[in-house]
Design an enzyme around this catalytic site. Structure first.
Site, PDB file in Angstrom:
ATOM      1  N   CYS A  26     -57.269  33.670  -5.748  1.00 10.92           N
ATOM      2  CA  CYS A  26     -56.676  33.292  -7.045  1.00 10.92           C
ATOM      3  C   CYS A  26     -55.855  32.014  -6.922  1.00 10.92           C
ATOM      4  O   CYS A  26     -54.799  31.874  -7.552  1.00 10.92           O
ATOM      5  CB  CYS A  26     -55.818  34.425  -7.601  1.00 10.92           C
ATOM      6  SG  CYS A  26     -56.741  35.923  -7.993  1.00 10.92           S
ATOM      7  N   ALA A  27     -56.350  31.091  -6.112  1.00 10.75           N
ATOM      8  CA  ALA A  27     -55.720  29.770  -5.940  1.00 10.75           C
ATOM      9  C   ALA A  27     -56.835  28.751  -5.754  1.00 10.75           C
ATOM     10  O   ALA A  27     -56.887  28.028  -4.765  1.00 10.75           O
ATOM     11  CB  ALA A  27     -54.763  29.775  -4.756  1.00 10.75           C
TER      12      ALA A  27
END
Length: 396
Positions: free
Chosen positions: A347-348
């Site tokens: 999630c980056a």
């Protein structure tokens, strides 16, 4: 280490593809940390007395209300809250950041770096997005340039420690920059709080957010703590019971509460709040220097991995590696060696692509190793032996 910080399930075993039974090695703390004894015991002790919070006159309600507000006080101490700061219980860090994003005064400019977790990248309305910096000084200068162009309220939303590289950001310097321009700072401490003391009063940060499930209390609670003025002036985050002090006969005839109640509508997660506070209390009374020293020794036993700041910044127990087909490596580590790690983009996405982990979460990304309370040198040794047996290139 106090037994209150012992990991529940530390002796969990797993069956390998070879048929061998082996103790499971959990090295995916950055996603969800295991529960520790303090949280489990707090939940066990509360359950016989569980009742409504702020709603009833009976024994269960009175006990539950007391436990809930005592939990808030403990979390406030853990976060280094100042007089006038508000502590709001949420579901997790993502929920906390969305709450603050909804509470921003009209015309607020939010500044974020694109190396953030999506939880701190996506909630803000029309943010000024800065490239992930090459080094701490670059981060400071980029923030300075961004604040220099802000007209009206400004907020820098920045991680305390990267969920990809584990590196700790130069928080004090960034806070000084923001305050010199009359701006504010929110620290996403989801990865920092489990590893290092956090303090609003010591750092001067305006807000801090963190999650119970990363802080050894996986019962669905999170925290937003910080200055109360914007939060008290904002529309309630959850409109419902408890968020108002008076509701009239006509639509819109409502007097909203101030303080935490304004944004905690509905029945709160008492179990989660009490479990989280129990871990906060255990950490407040723990020998943090010894815990930090142990974590540093584990980090020193691992190859460095990818870095944002060139390996010059201190880091928490998170290391990511750029390897061919990280998902396949993670799968084999689990099936053949009983070791749980994480593969993907965490999630980056912008940061992982920049660090050489392009692609989707199935075939691309990075391989992440993360640890914390209960992790041992034997865990790291097993991982390194597994890397060697699997012939993983780019690490050893």
């Amino acid at each position: 280490m106090s037994d209150r910080l012992d990991v529940v399930g530390a002796d969990l075993t797993v069956t390998l593809t070879s048929g061998e039974q082996r103790r499971f090695t959990h090295l995916d703390y950055a996603a969800s940390a295991p529960c520790v004894r303090a949280a489990a015991d707090a939940v066990r002790d509360l359950l016989p007395h569980y009742g409504s919070v702020h709603r009833g006159a009976g024994l269960r309600s009175q006990r539950s209300t007391l436990e809930y507000e005592q939990a808030r006080d403990i979390v406030a101490e853990f976060a280094g809250a100042r007089d006038g700061d508000t502590v709001i219980f949420t579901r997790n860090t993502t929920d906390s950041l969305n709450l603050l994003a909804r509470a921003l005064p009209e015309g607020t400019t939010t500044i974020v770096f694109d190396g953030e977790h999506h939880a701190n990248l996506l909630p803000w309305p029309t943010p000024v997005r800065l490239p992930a910096p090459a080094d701490p000084e670059d981060a400071i200068q980029s923030a300075r340039s961004a604040f220099a162009s802000v007209r009206g309220p400004g907020l820098l939303a920045v991680t305390g420690a990267s969920n990809v590289t584990g590196e700790i950001w130069p928080l004090r310097e960034l806070i000084e920059v923001a305050h010199s321009y009359g701006g504010r700072v929110l620290i996403d401490a989801a990865q920092l709080a489990p590893h290092r003391p956090i303090s609003l009063s010591d750092t001067g940060a305006d807000y801090v957010a963190f999650s119970g499930h990363k802080l050894y209390a996986p019962f669905g609670a999170g925290v937003l703590a910080g200055r109360g003025d914007w939060l008290n002036a904002a529309e309630p985050y959850l409109r419902g019971g408890g968020a108002s002090t008076s509701v009239g006969d006509q639509a819109g005839d409502v007097v909203w509460a101030t303080g935490p109640a304004r944004h905690e509508g509905g029945t709160p997660n008492l179990i989660g709040a009490v479990a989280l506070a129990a871990v906060c209390d255990a950490l407040l009374h723990a020998d943090r220097a010894s815990l930090d020293e142990h974590e540093r020794s584990l980090l020193a036993a691992l190859p460095e991995g990818v870095t944002l700041f060139g390996g010059k910044q201190p880091r928490v127990g998170i290391v990511s590696y750029a390897v061919p087909d990280p998902a396949a490596v993670a799968d084999r580590l689990a099936r053949e060696h009983g070791i749980g790690v994480r593969a993907g983009m965490f999630c980056a996405h912008p940061l992982v692509r920049r660090l050489g982990g392009g692609g989707d979460c199935g075939t691309g990304g990075l391989l992440r190793v993360s640890f914390g309370l209960g992790s041992t040198h034997d865990d790291i040794d097993r991982l390194l032996r597994a890397f060697d047996e699997l012939g993983v290139r780019g690490i050893l």
